[in-house]
Design a protein around this motif. Structure first.
Motif, PDB file in Angstrom:
ATOM      1  N   ASP A  62       5.179   9.762 -10.528  1.00  0.00           N
ATOM      2  CA  ASP A  62       5.290   8.849 -11.652  1.00  0.00           C
ATOM      3  C   ASP A  62       6.764   8.517 -11.887  1.00  0.00           C
ATOM      4  OD1 ASP A  62       5.135   7.364 -13.947  1.00  0.00           O
ATOM      5  OD2 ASP A  62       4.329   8.981 -15.197  1.00  0.00           O
ATOM      6  N   THR A  63       7.140   7.296 -11.580  1.00  0.00           N
ATOM      7  CA  THR A  63       8.520   6.842 -11.779  1.00  0.00           C
ATOM      8  C   THR A  63       8.633   5.886 -12.965  1.00  0.00           C
ATOM      9  OG1 THR A  63       8.178   5.014 -10.244  1.00  0.00           O
ATOM     10  CG2 THR A  63       9.086   7.058  -9.318  1.00  0.00           C
ATOM     11  N   SER A  64       7.568   5.754 -13.728  1.00  0.00           N
ATOM     12  CA  SER A  64       7.525   4.749 -14.793  1.00  0.00           C
ATOM     13  C   SER A  64       8.540   4.987 -15.902  1.00  0.00           C
ATOM     14  CB  SER A  64       6.114   4.661 -15.380  1.00  0.00           C
ATOM     15  OG  SER A  64       5.753   5.896 -15.977  1.00  0.00           O
ATOM     16  N   ALA A  65       9.028   6.207 -16.074  1.00  0.00           N
ATOM     17  CA  ALA A  65       9.999   6.484 -17.135  1.00  0.00           C
ATOM     18  C   ALA A  65      11.419   6.079 -16.743  1.00  0.00           C
ATOM     19  CB  ALA A  65       9.970   7.968 -17.491  1.00  0.00           C
ATOM     20  N   LEU A  66      11.637   5.782 -15.476  1.00  0.00           N
ATOM     21  CA  LEU A  66      12.973   5.394 -15.025  1.00  0.00           C
ATOM     22  C   LEU A  66      13.289   3.964 -15.453  1.00  0.00           C
ATOM     23  CD1 LEU A  66      12.915   6.805 -11.380  1.00  0.00           C
ATOM     24  CD2 LEU A  66      14.135   7.754 -13.353  1.00  0.00           C
ATOM     25  N   ALA A  67      14.563   3.701 -15.710  1.00  0.00           N
ATOM     26  CA  ALA A  67      15.031   2.339 -15.998  1.00  0.00           C
ATOM     27  C   ALA A  67      14.780   1.471 -14.762  1.00  0.00           C
ATOM     28  CB  ALA A  67      16.504   2.371 -16.363  1.00  0.00           C
ATOM     29  N   PRO A  68      14.689   0.152 -14.933  1.00  0.00           N
ATOM     30  CA  PRO A  68      14.232  -0.726 -13.840  1.00  0.00           C
ATOM     31  C   PRO A  68      14.981  -0.604 -12.513  1.00  0.00           C
ATOM     32  CG  PRO A  68      14.296  -1.945 -15.891  1.00  0.00           C
ATOM     33  CD  PRO A  68      14.895  -0.597 -16.170  1.00  0.00           C
ATOM     34  N   LEU A  69      16.288  -0.674 -12.528  1.00  0.00           N
ATOM     35  CA  LEU A  69      17.023  -0.609 -11.262  1.00  0.00           C
ATOM     36  C   LEU A  69      17.028   0.806 -10.694  1.00  0.00           C
ATOM     37  CD1 LEU A  69      19.917  -3.080 -12.059  1.00  0.00           C
ATOM     38  CD2 LEU A  69      18.118  -3.395 -10.356  1.00  0.00           C
ATOM     39  N   SER A  70      17.102   1.802 -11.557  1.00  0.00           N
ATOM     40  CA  SER A  70      17.009   3.187 -11.083  1.00  0.00           C
ATOM     41  C   SER A  70      15.666   3.421 -10.407  1.00  0.00           C
ATOM     42  CB  SER A  70      17.176   4.168 -12.247  1.00  0.00           C
ATOM     43  OG  SER A  70      18.477   4.079 -12.791  1.00  0.00           O
ATOM     44  N   ARG A  71      14.618   2.913 -11.024  1.00  0.00           N
ATOM     45  CA  ARG A  71      13.284   3.053 -10.434  1.00  0.00           C
ATOM     46  C   ARG A  71      13.223   2.349  -9.078  1.00  0.00           C
ATOM     47  NH1 ARG A  71       7.397   0.975 -12.807  1.00  0.00           N
ATOM     48  NH2 ARG A  71       6.168   2.155 -11.288  1.00  0.00           N
ATOM     49  N   ALA A  72      13.785   1.155  -9.009  1.00  0.00           N
ATOM     50  CA  ALA A  72      13.764   0.406  -7.754  1.00  0.00           C
ATOM     51  C   ALA A  72      14.487   1.170  -6.646  1.00  0.00           C
ATOM     52  CB  ALA A  72      14.401  -0.972  -7.953  1.00  0.00           C
TER      53      ALA A  72
ATOM     54  N   GLU B 233       0.828  -1.203   0.000  1.00  0.00           N
ATOM     55  CA  GLU B 233       0.000   0.000   0.000  1.00  0.00           C
ATOM     56  C   GLU B 233       0.866   1.258   0.000  1.00  0.00           C
ATOM     57  OE1 GLU B 233      -3.264   2.628   0.037  1.00  0.00           O
ATOM     58  OE2 GLU B 233      -2.967   0.578  -0.687  1.00  0.00           O
ATOM     59  N   SER B 234       1.970   1.229   0.712  1.00  0.00           N
ATOM     60  CA  SER B 234       2.867   2.369   0.736  1.00  0.00           C
ATOM     61  C   SER B 234       3.413   2.666  -0.659  1.00  0.00           C
ATOM     62  CB  SER B 234       4.016   2.104   1.715  1.00  0.00           C
ATOM     63  OG  SER B 234       4.879   3.209   1.769  1.00  0.00           O
ATOM     64  N   PHE B 235       3.823   1.634  -1.375  1.00  0.00           N
ATOM     65  CA  PHE B 235       4.333   1.835  -2.730  1.00  0.00           C
ATOM     66  C   PHE B 235       3.211   2.272  -3.682  1.00  0.00           C
ATOM     67  CE2 PHE B 235       8.181  -0.040  -1.203  1.00  0.00           C
ATOM     68  CZ  PHE B 235       9.169   0.475  -2.034  1.00  0.00           C
ATOM     69  N   ARG B 236       2.016   1.771  -3.470  1.00  0.00           N
ATOM     70  CA  ARG B 236       0.892   2.217  -4.297  1.00  0.00           C
ATOM     71  C   ARG B 236       0.660   3.709  -4.117  1.00  0.00           C
ATOM     72  NH1 ARG B 236      -3.818   4.019  -4.299  1.00  0.00           N
ATOM     73  NH2 ARG B 236      -4.110   3.929  -2.050  1.00  0.00           N
ATOM     74  N   ARG B 237       0.690   4.161  -2.874  1.00  0.00           N
ATOM     75  CA  ARG B 237       0.487   5.586  -2.609  1.00  0.00           C
ATOM     76  C   ARG B 237       1.649   6.428  -3.156  1.00  0.00           C
ATOM     77  NH1 ARG B 237      -2.342   6.052   3.399  1.00  0.00           N
ATOM     78  NH2 ARG B 237      -3.924   4.467   3.008  1.00  0.00           N
ATOM     79  N   LEU B 238       2.862   5.930  -2.998  1.00  0.00           N
ATOM     80  CA  LEU B 238       4.017   6.631  -3.544  1.00  0.00           C
ATOM     81  C   LEU B 238       3.837   6.835  -5.046  1.00  0.00           C
ATOM     82  CD1 LEU B 238       7.723   5.667  -2.859  1.00  0.00           C
ATOM     83  CD2 LEU B 238       6.944   6.231  -5.132  1.00  0.00           C
ATOM     84  N   ARG B 239       3.495   5.759  -5.748  1.00  0.00           N
ATOM     85  CA  ARG B 239       3.337   5.831  -7.209  1.00  0.00           C
ATOM     86  C   ARG B 239       2.143   6.679  -7.627  1.00  0.00           C
ATOM     87  NH1 ARG B 239       4.710  -0.421  -7.177  1.00  0.00           N
ATOM     88  NH2 ARG B 239       6.995  -0.237  -7.280  1.00  0.00           N
ATOM     89  N   ALA B 240       1.148   6.821  -6.762  1.00  0.00           N
ATOM     90  CA  ALA B 240       0.020   7.705  -7.062  1.00  0.00           C
ATOM     91  C   ALA B 240       0.446   9.172  -6.981  1.00  0.00           C
ATOM     92  CB  ALA B 240      -1.130   7.435  -6.096  1.00  0.00           C
ATOM     93  N   ARG B 241       1.465   9.449  -6.195  1.00  0.00           N
ATOM     94  CA  ARG B 241       1.934  10.828  -6.025  1.00  0.00           C
ATOM     95  C   ARG B 241       3.129  11.180  -6.906  1.00  0.00           C
ATOM     96  NH1 ARG B 241       2.381  11.836   0.315  1.00  0.00           N
ATOM     97  NH2 ARG B 241       2.945  13.894  -0.456  1.00  0.00           N
TER      98      ARG B 241
END
Length: 195
Positions: free
Chosen positions: A21-31, A11-19
């Motif tokens: 948008d990290t989707s443009a980051l490469a996979p490990l950078s996003r992680a 739920e914490s990550f869901r809320r983070l992503r709602a606030r």
């Protein structure tokens, strides 16, 4: 072994992503970015962190091949949940022009040699000392915190050309440094990385 993710973390990550948008980051950078933000509940890290996906890919492979992990303080070690670490602070002593943290880095370097992943979340002097050694690290997670030397030591890390995760500001700390490493440990191994 697959990691079981607690519903609160999900739920914490869901809320983070709602606030944010990290989707443009490469996979490990996003992680790494998401886990650091999650550890501090601080969205500003998205603009403050400095990292490069190729460095993270090589470090990820090194970690999963068993590279040693060296930490500057036990608080960082306590936050790393999937790997034993080397911390020599208890064995270190301060001397003229040398802090205990810097001495601990020297001792750890003598113990582990090249190829380690270094995680520094507390002492700018530990990071400064690491930069004087021929450590040849797989990665340096340099996120020390403080008003004296923290931003400067991280700028020196970036200027060194070593593979690194750092941030521009004075903030950082044990929790965010451990979180950056945990992001790499938790991320699955891709088929390109397997030997």
């Amino acid at each position: 072994m697959n990691r079981v993710i607690h519903p609160i973390e999900q739920e914490s990550f869901r809320r983070l992503r709602a606030r944010l948008d990290t989707s443009a980051l490469a996979p490990l950078s996003r992680a790494v970015v998401e886990r650091v933000i999650h550890s501090a509940a601080d969205l500003d890290y998205a603009a403050d962190l400095v990292l490069a996906e190729p460095d993270l890919v090589r470090a990820h492979a090194a970690l999963h091949a068993g590279a040693p992990v060296v930490v500057d303080v036990e608080m960082v070690a306590a936050g790393i949940t999937r790997r034993d670490t080397v911390c020599r602070l208890r064995d270190a002593v301060a001397g003229p022009g040398l802090t205990r943290s810097a001495h601990a880095v020297r001792l750890a370097h003598e113990q582990v040699g090249p190829g380690a992943v270094w995680v520094i979340g507390c002492a700018p002097t530990a990071l400064e000392e690491l930069l004087t050694l021929d450590a040849d690290p797989a990665l340096v997670i340099g996120l020390p915190v403080g008003f004296v030397g923290a931003a400067e030591s991280k700028a020196a890390l970036r200027a060194s050309g070593l593979p690194a995760v750092s941030n521009v500001s004075e903030k950082g700390g044990s929790a965010v440094a451990a979180a950056a490493l945990n992001a790499l440990l938790y991320h699955p191994i891709s088929t390109e990385e397997k030997p």
